[in-house]
Design a protein around this motif. Structure first.
Motif, PDB file in Angstrom:
ATOM      1  N   ILE A 230       0.882  -1.177   0.000  1.00 57.83           N
ATOM      2  CA  ILE A 230       0.000   0.000   0.000  1.00 57.83           C
ATOM      3  C   ILE A 230       0.915   1.221   0.000  1.00 57.83           C
ATOM      4  O   ILE A 230       1.655   1.456   0.957  1.00 57.83           O
ATOM      5  N   GLN A 231       0.919   1.939  -1.106  1.00 57.51           N
ATOM      6  CA  GLN A 231       1.910   2.995  -1.326  1.00 57.51           C
ATOM      7  C   GLN A 231       1.355   4.372  -0.958  1.00 57.51           C
ATOM      8  O   GLN A 231       0.266   4.745  -1.390  1.00 57.51           O
ATOM      9  N   LEU A 232       2.147   5.130  -0.213  1.00 56.56           N
ATOM     10  CA  LEU A 232       1.777   6.516   0.104  1.00 56.56           C
ATOM     11  C   LEU A 232       1.680   7.332  -1.184  1.00 56.56           C
ATOM     12  O   LEU A 232       0.783   8.168  -1.331  1.00 56.56           O
ATOM     13  N   THR A 233       2.583   7.065  -2.131  1.00 56.15           N
ATOM     14  CA  THR A 233       2.579   7.808  -3.401  1.00 56.15           C
ATOM     15  C   THR A 233       1.229   7.663  -4.106  1.00 56.15           C
ATOM     16  O   THR A 233       0.686   8.646  -4.620  1.00 56.15           O
ATOM     17  N   ASP A 234       0.672   6.448  -4.118  1.00 55.70           N
ATOM     18  CA  ASP A 234      -0.631   6.234  -4.779  1.00 55.70           C
ATOM     19  C   ASP A 234      -1.731   7.007  -4.041  1.00 55.70           C
ATOM     20  O   ASP A 234      -2.615   7.593  -4.666  1.00 55.70           O
ATOM     21  N   GLY A 235      -1.675   7.010  -2.721  1.00 55.12           N
ATOM     22  CA  GLY A 235      -2.667   7.751  -1.935  1.00 55.12           C
ATOM     23  C   GLY A 235      -2.576   9.247  -2.211  1.00 55.12           C
ATOM     24  O   GLY A 235      -3.601   9.938  -2.373  1.00 55.12           O
ATOM     25  N   MET A 236      -1.349   9.767  -2.286  1.00 51.27           N
ATOM     26  CA  MET A 236      -1.176  11.198  -2.561  1.00 51.27           C
ATOM     27  C   MET A 236      -1.676  11.545  -3.956  1.00 51.27           C
ATOM     28  O   MET A 236      -2.286  12.593  -4.173  1.00 51.27           O
ATOM     29  N   PHE A 237      -1.427  10.644  -4.910  1.00 48.19           N
ATOM     30  CA  PHE A 237      -1.885  10.883  -6.291  1.00 48.19           C
ATOM     31  C   PHE A 237      -3.413  11.008  -6.314  1.00 48.19           C
ATOM     32  O   PHE A 237      -3.971  11.871  -7.001  1.00 48.19           O
ATOM     33  N   HIS A 238      -4.058  10.188  -5.529  1.00 52.02           N
ATOM     34  CA  HIS A 238      -5.513  10.248  -5.417  1.00 52.02           C
ATOM     35  C   HIS A 238      -5.946  11.587  -4.799  1.00 52.02           C
ATOM     36  O   HIS A 238      -6.841  12.271  -5.300  1.00 52.02           O
ATOM     37  N   LEU A 239      -5.265  11.988  -3.708  1.00 48.04           N
ATOM     38  CA  LEU A 239      -5.617  13.247  -3.022  1.00 48.04           C
ATOM     39  C   LEU A 239      -5.392  14.454  -3.934  1.00 48.04           C
ATOM     40  O   LEU A 239      -6.072  15.478  -3.806  1.00 48.04           O
ATOM     41  N   MET A 240      -4.461  14.323  -4.874  1.00 50.81           N
ATOM     42  CA  MET A 240      -4.141  15.434  -5.782  1.00 50.81           C
ATOM     43  C   MET A 240      -5.323  15.795  -6.688  1.00 50.81           C
ATOM     44  O   MET A 240      -5.343  16.877  -7.278  1.00 50.81           O
ATOM     45  N   LYS A 241      -6.313  14.886  -6.784  1.00 51.33           N
ATOM     46  CA  LYS A 241      -7.502  15.210  -7.584  1.00 51.33           C
ATOM     47  C   LYS A 241      -8.295  16.344  -6.944  1.00 51.33           C
ATOM     48  O   LYS A 241      -9.016  17.063  -7.611  1.00 51.33           O
ATOM     49  N   THR A 242      -8.177  16.484  -5.608  1.00 48.26           N
ATOM     50  CA  THR A 242      -8.981  17.504  -4.919  1.00 48.26           C
ATOM     51  C   THR A 242      -8.146  18.542  -4.180  1.00 48.26           C
ATOM     52  O   THR A 242      -8.692  19.535  -3.706  1.00 48.26           O
ATOM     53  N   GLN A 243      -6.837  18.307  -4.035  1.00 47.71           N
ATOM     54  CA  GLN A 243      -5.999  19.264  -3.292  1.00 47.71           C
ATOM     55  C   GLN A 243      -4.699  19.533  -4.040  1.00 47.71           C
ATOM     56  O   GLN A 243      -4.201  18.664  -4.758  1.00 47.71           O
ATOM     57  N   ALA A 244      -4.154  20.732  -3.797  1.00 49.44           N
ATOM     58  CA  ALA A 244      -2.898  21.102  -4.454  1.00 49.44           C
ATOM     59  C   ALA A 244      -1.711  20.386  -3.816  1.00 49.44           C
ATOM     60  O   ALA A 244      -1.659  20.209  -2.594  1.00 49.44           O
ATOM     61  N   PHE A 245      -0.762  20.000  -4.655  1.00 46.82           N
ATOM     62  CA  PHE A 245       0.513  19.434  -4.220  1.00 46.82           C
ATOM     63  C   PHE A 245       1.633  20.249  -4.866  1.00 46.82           C
ATOM     64  O   PHE A 245       1.607  20.509  -6.068  1.00 46.82           O
ATOM     65  N   HIS A 246       2.610  20.633  -4.059  1.00 45.81           N
ATOM     66  CA  HIS A 246       3.812  21.278  -4.588  1.00 45.81           C
ATOM     67  C   HIS A 246       5.031  20.414  -4.268  1.00 45.81           C
ATOM     68  O   HIS A 246       5.126  19.850  -3.172  1.00 45.81           O
ATOM     69  N   ALA A 247       5.952  20.372  -5.223  1.00 46.84           N
ATOM     70  CA  ALA A 247       7.231  19.685  -4.999  1.00 46.84           C
ATOM     71  C   ALA A 247       8.269  20.738  -4.659  1.00 46.84           C
ATOM     72  O   ALA A 247       8.370  21.758  -5.343  1.00 46.84           O
ATOM     73  N   LEU A 248       9.013  20.497  -3.597  1.00 47.40           N
ATOM     74  CA  LEU A 248      10.088  21.405  -3.192  1.00 47.40           C
ATOM     75  C   LEU A 248      11.427  20.721  -3.430  1.00 47.40           C
ATOM     76  O   LEU A 248      11.721  19.690  -2.821  1.00 47.40           O
ATOM     77  N   GLU A 249      12.243  21.294  -4.318  1.00 45.46           N
ATOM     78  CA  GLU A 249      13.631  20.814  -4.481  1.00 45.46           C
ATOM     79  C   GLU A 249      14.440  21.446  -3.358  1.00 45.46           C
ATOM     80  O   GLU A 249      14.798  22.614  -3.440  1.00 45.46           O
ATOM     81  N   TYR A 250      14.666  20.664  -2.315  1.00 45.86           N
ATOM     82  CA  TYR A 250      15.323  21.266  -1.144  1.00 45.86           C
ATOM     83  C   TYR A 250      16.813  21.466  -1.404  1.00 45.86           C
ATOM     84  O   TYR A 250      17.392  20.876  -2.318  1.00 45.86           O
ATOM     85  N   GLU A 251      17.406  22.360  -0.594  1.00 47.89           N
ATOM     86  CA  GLU A 251      18.847  22.615  -0.716  1.00 47.89           C
ATOM     87  C   GLU A 251      19.569  21.812   0.344  1.00 47.89           C
ATOM     88  O   GLU A 251      19.368  22.061   1.543  1.00 47.89           O
ATOM     89  N   GLY A 252      20.399  20.863  -0.074  1.00 46.86           N
ATOM     90  CA  GLY A 252      21.130  20.040   0.882  1.00 46.86           C
ATOM     91  C   GLY A 252      21.523  18.721   0.235  1.00 46.86           C
ATOM     92  O   GLY A 252      21.375  18.535  -0.979  1.00 46.86           O
ATOM     93  N   THR A 253      22.020  17.803   1.051  1.00 48.34           N
ATOM     94  CA  THR A 253      22.478  16.501   0.544  1.00 48.34           C
ATOM     95  C   THR A 253      21.783  15.382   1.303  1.00 48.34           C
ATOM     96  O   THR A 253      21.687  15.428   2.536  1.00 48.34           O
ATOM     97  N   THR A 254      21.306  14.375   0.563  1.00 54.27           N
ATOM     98  CA  THR A 254      20.623  13.234   1.173  1.00 54.27           C
ATOM     99  C   THR A 254      21.545  12.023   1.209  1.00 54.27           C
ATOM    100  O   THR A 254      22.245  11.741   0.233  1.00 54.27           O
ATOM    101  N   TYR A 255      21.513  11.315   2.329  1.00 55.75           N
ATOM    102  CA  TYR A 255      22.245  10.049   2.454  1.00 55.75           C
ATOM    103  C   TYR A 255      21.219   8.961   2.730  1.00 55.75           C
ATOM    104  O   TYR A 255      20.502   9.026   3.742  1.00 55.75           O
ATOM    105  N   ASP A 256      21.127   7.982   1.837  1.00 54.03           N
ATOM    106  CA  ASP A 256      20.171   6.884   2.006  1.00 54.03           C
ATOM    107  C   ASP A 256      20.794   5.850   2.940  1.00 54.03           C
ATOM    108  O   ASP A 256      21.584   5.004   2.523  1.00 54.03           O
ATOM    109  N   CYS A 257      20.424   5.935   4.221  1.00 52.61           N
ATOM    110  CA  CYS A 257      21.060   5.092   5.242  1.00 52.61           C
ATOM    111  C   CYS A 257      20.481   3.689   5.289  1.00 52.61           C
ATOM    112  O   CYS A 257      20.905   2.864   6.098  1.00 52.61           O
ATOM    113  N   GLY A 258      19.489   3.406   4.428  1.00 51.64           N
ATOM    114  CA  GLY A 258      18.979   2.046   4.314  1.00 51.64           C
ATOM    115  C   GLY A 258      19.881   1.213   3.418  1.00 51.64           C
ATOM    116  O   GLY A 258      19.600   0.048   3.144  1.00 51.64           O
ATOM    117  N   ASP A 259      20.969   1.823   2.946  1.00 54.40           N
ATOM    118  CA  ASP A 259      21.847   1.204   1.967  1.00 54.40           C
ATOM    119  C   ASP A 259      23.281   1.218   2.502  1.00 54.40           C
ATOM    120  O   ASP A 259      23.687   2.170   3.162  1.00 54.40           O
TER     121      ASP A 259
END
Ligand code: G1P
Length: 289
Positions: A230-259
């Motif tokens: 059950i994906q959060l992305t799919d749920g958000m895509f559904h919510l986008m039909k009725t609410q605004a979504f903005h993507a923020l390209e944040y300033e910084g560096t990400t480290y994927d610590c699951g890897d």
């Protein structure tokens, strides 16, 4: 004026498959980066964004997370008696105020969308943050504070994104934008782990979100998506039909610590960023090379 974001949901129940066997008895988000567990950095980031209530979604065998955020009279008493007050301050820094943290058991690993849905009764009817602790971010201001600032500007829902490494868009959620101007853009779509060549952009979902509570009703009946979860992305895509979504390209560096390599890079980067350790860390790394 939008409601202030005071609550953060932290899904930590994952098995940590990519960092086993290290994550077998230590929950992966308690693995150390230098001398503090990943969750210590994450809680610090969220506090800096104004978060007052942390809702952890935990799995079986993760009692150590609650213990980490509880006082430990034996350790604290010993440090106090020995006068090791700097270490004592470090040990106490992450302790919550009474009632600042809640823990919810996700009984089966059904996916990120399901984990977030488990928080519905505790979050209630207010906008809230979701913070994925695997994704450790070095940023000034901290990444979640950047998301909250964007939310205070445009309201609705905010998804923090960043450019995906070449050929890796199929490992993440990917957003589609309505034009790209500056760092904050209106979204037109999103898809979880698109097959290579079908991605709508190169912008991956980084693991910091500000969401409206209407997402919970959607997640309740959300069907399984990529990977049978059950994906959060799919749920958000559904919510986008009725609410605004903005993507923020944040300033910084990400480290994927699951890897494995992400965890290694985070250790090196955070050690080099520590004034008390930078010189010794640089020397040690140079010698190894
Ligand atoms: C999750 C999200 C995905 C996001 C990723 C960031 O995926 O579903 O959209 O890009 O976290 O780490 P997971 O890593 O749980 O497969």
């Amino acid at each position: 004026m939008s409601d202030r974001v005071k609550t953060a949901v932290l899904p930590v129940a994952g098995l940590g498959t990519r960092v086993l066997p290290g994550a077998k008895t230590t929950p992966k988000n308690l693995l150390n980066i230098v001398d503090r567990p990943i969750l210590s950095y994450i809680v610090e980031e969220a506090r800096a964004a104004g978060i007052e209530h942390f809702v952890f979604i935990v799995g079986r065998g993760q009692g150590a997370i609650e213990d980490y955020f509880d006082s430990n009279p034996e350790i604290e008493g010993t440090l106090e008696a020995k006068g090791k007050l700097d270490i004592l301050a470090d040990v106490r820094r992450d302790l919550p105020k009474p009632g600042e943290m809640s823990f919810i058991r996700q009984m089966a690993p059904l996916g990120l969308g399901h984990a977030v849905w488990c928080a519905r009764h505790v979050v209630g009817n207010q906008p809230f943050a979701v913070v994925l602790p695997d994704m450790l971010m070095m940023a000034k201001p901290p990444a979640l504070a950047q998301a909250v600032a964007a939310y205070e500007k445009v309201g609705g829902n905010i998804v923090v994104v960043e450019a995906a490494p070449e050929g890796e868009t199929n490992k993440y959620g990917i957003v589609a934008l309505d034009g790209r101007e500056g760092r904050l853009n209106r979204m037109t779509g999103m898809v979880e782990k698109p097959p290579l060549g079908t991605e709508p952009s190169n912008l991956l979902i980084s693991g910091r979100y500000i969401l409206q509570p209407e997402i919970f009703n959607i997640l309740e009946t959300q069907e399984r998506g990529a990977g049978g979860e059950i994906q959060l992305t799919d749920g958000m895509f559904h919510l986008m039909k009725t609410q605004a979504f903005h993507a923020l390209e944040y300033e910084g560096t990400t480290y994927d610590c699951g890897d494995k390599i992400g965890l290694l890079r985070a250790n090196v980067a955070f050690a080099l960023a520590r004034p008390d350790l930078a010189d010794a860390a640089r020397k040690a790394i140079t010698e190894l090379l």
